[in-house]
Design an enzyme around this catalytic site. Structure first.
Site, mmCIF file in Angstrom:
data_model
loop_
_atom_site.group_PDB
_atom_site.id
_atom_site.type_symbol
_atom_site.label_atom_id
_atom_site.label_comp_id
_atom_site.label_asym_id
_atom_site.label_seq_id
_atom_site.Cartn_x
_atom_site.Cartn_y
_atom_site.Cartn_z
ATOM 1 N N GLN A 32 13.263 20.920 46.009
ATOM 2 C CA GLN A 32 13.769 21.096 44.576
ATOM 3 C C GLN A 32 12.724 20.396 43.582
ATOM 4 O O GLN A 32 11.482 20.505 42.289
ATOM 5 C CB GLN A 32 14.201 21.139 44.345
ATOM 6 C CG GLN A 32 14.712 22.853 44.721
ATOM 7 C CD GLN A 32 16.709 23.313 44.584
ATOM 8 O OE1 GLN A 32 17.353 22.643 45.268
ATOM 9 N NE2 GLN A 32 16.835 23.710 43.168
ATOM 10 N N HIS A 52 4.001 29.847 49.068
ATOM 11 C CA HIS A 52 2.229 29.977 49.735
ATOM 12 C C HIS A 52 2.070 30.869 50.382
ATOM 13 O O HIS A 52 1.157 32.292 49.413
ATOM 14 C CB HIS A 52 1.880 28.607 50.597
ATOM 15 C CG HIS A 52 2.000 27.425 49.949
ATOM 16 N ND1 HIS A 52 2.011 26.457 51.115
ATOM 17 C CD2 HIS A 52 2.497 27.248 48.574
ATOM 18 C CE1 HIS A 52 1.993 25.295 50.265
ATOM 19 N NE2 HIS A 52 2.140 24.908 48.922
ATOM 20 N N ASP A 65 5.006 22.866 45.518
ATOM 21 C CA ASP A 65 4.175 21.414 46.195
ATOM 22 C C ASP A 65 4.494 20.696 45.041
ATOM 23 O O ASP A 65 4.041 19.371 45.939
ATOM 24 C CB ASP A 65 2.424 22.411 45.822
ATOM 25 C CG ASP A 65 2.424 23.494 46.720
ATOM 26 O OD1 ASP A 65 3.331 23.862 47.343
ATOM 27 O OD2 ASP A 65 1.245 23.709 46.885
ATOM 28 N N ARG A 90 23.574 12.247 44.389
ATOM 29 C CA ARG A 90 23.294 13.021 45.235
ATOM 30 C C ARG A 90 21.873 13.743 45.559
ATOM 31 O O ARG A 90 21.199 14.622 44.655
ATOM 32 C CB ARG A 90 24.517 13.941 44.978
ATOM 33 C CG ARG A 90 24.069 15.350 46.244
ATOM 34 C CD ARG A 90 25.008 16.729 46.102
ATOM 35 N NE ARG A 90 24.714 17.038 47.568
ATOM 36 C CZ ARG A 90 24.387 18.743 47.602
ATOM 37 N NH1 ARG A 90 24.929 19.167 46.391
ATOM 38 N NH2 ARG A 90 24.799 19.287 48.567
ATOM 39 N N HIS A 135 18.846 21.294 52.704
ATOM 40 C CA HIS A 135 18.836 21.836 51.584
ATOM 41 C C HIS A 135 18.106 22.675 51.439
ATOM 42 O O HIS A 135 17.184 22.646 50.820
ATOM 43 C CB HIS A 135 19.350 20.725 50.558
ATOM 44 C CG HIS A 135 19.691 21.099 49.109
ATOM 45 N ND1 HIS A 135 20.809 21.009 48.289
ATOM 46 C CD2 HIS A 135 19.543 22.169 48.177
ATOM 47 C CE1 HIS A 135 21.268 21.708 47.570
ATOM 48 N NE2 HIS A 135 20.316 22.666 47.277
ATOM 49 N N ASN A 179 23.662 21.515 53.010
ATOM 50 C CA ASN A 179 24.324 22.866 51.447
ATOM 51 C C ASN A 179 24.497 23.827 51.682
ATOM 52 O O ASN A 179 23.535 24.304 51.833
ATOM 53 C CB ASN A 179 23.556 21.743 50.859
ATOM 54 C CG ASN A 179 23.432 22.414 49.525
ATOM 55 O OD1 ASN A 179 24.232 22.174 48.547
ATOM 56 N ND2 ASN A 179 22.894 23.276 48.687
ATOM 57 N N GLU A 180 25.583 24.309 51.407
ATOM 58 C CA GLU A 180 26.204 25.774 51.223
ATOM 59 C C GLU A 180 25.150 27.112 52.292
ATOM 60 O O GLU A 180 24.820 27.677 52.300
ATOM 61 C CB GLU A 180 24.654 26.378 49.732
ATOM 62 C CG GLU A 180 25.459 26.410 48.530
ATOM 63 C CD GLU A 180 24.867 26.609 47.596
ATOM 64 O OE1 GLU A 180 24.479 27.172 47.847
ATOM 65 O OE2 GLU A 180 25.244 26.349 46.591
ATOM 66 N N ASN A 319 30.402 23.039 45.963
ATOM 67 C CA ASN A 319 29.925 23.917 44.463
ATOM 68 C C ASN A 319 30.576 25.174 44.328
ATOM 69 O O ASN A 319 30.884 25.989 44.640
ATOM 70 C CB ASN A 319 28.654 23.959 45.252
ATOM 71 C CG ASN A 319 27.551 23.225 46.038
ATOM 72 O OD1 ASN A 319 27.673 22.402 45.825
ATOM 73 N ND2 ASN A 319 26.137 23.259 46.190
ATOM 74 N N TYR A 321 29.421 27.223 40.354
ATOM 75 C CA TYR A 321 29.593 27.429 39.694
ATOM 76 C C TYR A 321 29.988 29.087 38.146
ATOM 77 O O TYR A 321 29.944 28.783 36.924
ATOM 78 C CB TYR A 321 27.770 27.774 39.978
ATOM 79 C CG TYR A 321 26.719 27.157 39.619
ATOM 80 C CD1 TYR A 321 26.324 26.306 39.341
ATOM 81 C CD2 TYR A 321 26.853 27.158 41.345
ATOM 82 C CE1 TYR A 321 25.163 25.185 39.361
ATOM 83 C CE2 TYR A 321 25.711 25.712 41.347
ATOM 84 C CZ TYR A 321 25.424 24.997 40.221
ATOM 85 O OH TYR A 321 23.902 23.974 41.497
ATOM 86 N N GLU A 389 28.421 20.251 43.195
ATOM 87 C CA GLU A 389 27.384 20.862 42.498
ATOM 88 C C GLU A 389 27.674 22.017 40.982
ATOM 89 O O GLU A 389 29.325 22.788 41.863
ATOM 90 C CB GLU A 389 26.471 22.049 42.382
ATOM 91 C CG GLU A 389 25.498 21.346 43.762
ATOM 92 C CD GLU A 389 24.625 22.023 43.975
ATOM 93 O OE1 GLU A 389 24.021 23.328 44.074
ATOM 94 O OE2 GLU A 389 23.711 21.732 45.305
#
Length: 480
Positions: A32, A52, A65, A90, A135, A179-180, A319, A321, A389
């Site tokens: 990311q 892509h 990219d 992190r 991740h 992660n997740e 995590n 949200y 998170e």
């Protein structure tokens, strides 16, 4: 027992301090933010390939990219973290950057140098690294061999983990394996919308779930046996949770099942018995039999595997949200957060109309985080929990991000109440995200950053938002 939000008292935390040893951090992930997708000997990840080959699957047709160009601007990121007063940062290691072949026979010198620079730079500025090994950016050549659905995943991930522990374990004291998992397996195979873009609901998602649990445990056992005595660090896993409440009183039993489903990647590790949550495992086995399958679509653990996985975490990474209401599914079912087993349990997950709606799936309901922290303790005892998170997204580039500040304040208040009034063992909080970044299918249309990134600027200029100053103030005073 069905836990109700109403059972938790709501009170003001103004002036109350977090415990002295409580730590505040912020997070990013390699794909990311790093960019530099093909520099030096780095190989393609599944997200390189997916973006892509399938640009229409990304809201703005973009990719990672270049992203935030943190591969080149890591010193700038460290300065931002220092200015904010972060106790820890992190970030994740890109598997194909460190091991270009995916296998441990070739370790990238440039990849090693990059992560050494980042780790050393953080420590030199008094910031602890919390490092995630995976991740979502699986090496494409391993995906070509079946990826997360190949039972050799545990062997591959174990070898990768050993390299990372060997190279960085003397300085990294807190590790997360995956992660997740609910996104890696559930969101991936239940929808086909994210890399590697394979749609296999109820099959691929469950094969992935078993393999991932074995890979996590392999990584933990390697650290425990070969590195713990020397480095005395911690290894855990990061689970994404949604707080589930019943749509009405008739759905309390179904809500209990939804919460157990939410623990599908926790129960094998943190429970006293190990293995899949029995209620969920039984329903999937029954459905599989009725559908004519000779065995359950959710692969069973052997007795030896149950013991191998059980207890393989030194903390609980959470995590969270948002929240959802649970009712029985109907023909208009729309999963705002698809997970392994939604279809098997016949769940409909909805937002309460009274909850404030943020961007897309992110509905604001602060009491949910306190309720989920209590539920984890209720299920698994007094395990150390790190909120790995929590954050808020907008579609705007605005610097005066008052809604994000309110979100952070309200969720932090609920974390503090969980600690001070409920006695939950929460030791850290991580804001997502330090920077605006490539937000998967949302591309750059979704802004989670405490710091704004100008993606039209070739130098990817960064500007702290008002929320960065607010968070710095919380950290500085150790209080709301």
């Amino acid at each position: 027992m069905v836990m109700k939000i109403s059972a938790l008292t709501l009170s003001s935390c103004s002036g109350k301090k977090f415990p002295p040893d409580f730590k505040f951090g912020a997070a990013t992930a390699a794909y990311q933010v790093e960019g530099a997708w093909n520099v030096s000997d780095k190989a393609a990840s599944i997200w390189d390939t997916f973006t892509h080959n399938n640009p229409t699957m990304i809201a703005d047709g973009s990719s990672g990219d270049v992203a935030c160009d943190s591969y080149n601007l890591w010193e700038t990121d460290i300065q931002l973290a220092k200015d904010m007063g972060l106790h820890f940062y992190r970030f994740s290691i890109s598997w194909p950057r460190l091991l270009p072949n995916g296998f441990a026979n070739k370790i990238s010198e440039d990849g090693t140098r990059y992560y050494n620079n980042l780790i050393d730079g953080l420590l030199a500025n008094g910031i602890e690294p919390l490092v995630t090994l995976y991740h979502w950016d699986l090496p494409q050549n391993l995906q070509d061999l079946g990826g997360m659905t190949n039972p050799l995943l545990a062997e591959w991930f174990g070898a990768y983990s050993r390299v990372a522990f060997t190279l960085f374990g003397d300085r990294v004291k807190t590790w997360a394996t995956f992660n997740e998992p609910v996104s890696i397996c559930g969101l991936t195979y239940e929808t086909g919308y994210i890399a590697p873009g394979i749609y296999s609901p109820g099959i691929g998602s469950y094969i992935c779930a078993k393999n991932l649990m074995m890979a996590h445990a392999t990584s933990y056992r390697i650290y425990d046996k070969e590195f713990r005595a020397k480095y005395n660090g911690k290894v855990g896993i990061v689970n994404n949770h949604v707080w589930y409440a019943p749509y009405s009183s008739e759905y309390e039993d179904l809500t209990y099942l939804a919460r157990q489903l939410g623990f599908i990647y926790s129960h094998p590790i943190y429970s006293k018995t190990g293995g899949w949550p029995p209620s969920v495992e039984g329903i999937i086995a029954k459905n599989s039999e009725e559908e004519g399958y000779p065995t359950s679509r959710l692969p069973k653990f052997t007795a030896e595997e149950i013991e191998f996985v059980k207890g393989t975490a030194d903390y609980y990474g959470m995590n969270l949200y948002t929240s959802r209401l649970v009712r029985e599914a109907n023909n208009s079912t729309f999963f705002l957060w698809p997970t392994n087993g939604d279809l098997d349990l016949n769940l409909d997950l909805l937002a309460d109309p009274s909850w404030e709606v943020g961007l897309d799936w992110l509905v604001i309901h602060p009491p949910g985080i306190r309720a989920q922290l209590n539920l984890i303790r209720e299920e698994f005892g007094d395990v150390e929990i790190i909120v790995t998170e929590n954050g808020f997204s907008t579609s705007s580039d605005e610097l005066d991000d008052v809604t994000r500040i309110q979100y952070l304040r309200d969720y932090l208040e609920q974390v503090l109440l969980a600690i001070t009034e409920d006695g939950v063992n929460v030791t850290g909080y991580t804001a997502w995200s330090l920077l605006d970044n490539f937000e998967w299918n949302s591309g750059y249309t979704s802004k989670f950053g405490l710091v704004r990134v100008n993606f039209t600027d070739p130098f990817r200029s960064r500007t702290p938002r008002a929320s960065a100053e607010y968070y710095a103030d919380v950290i500085r005073h150790h209080s709301l």
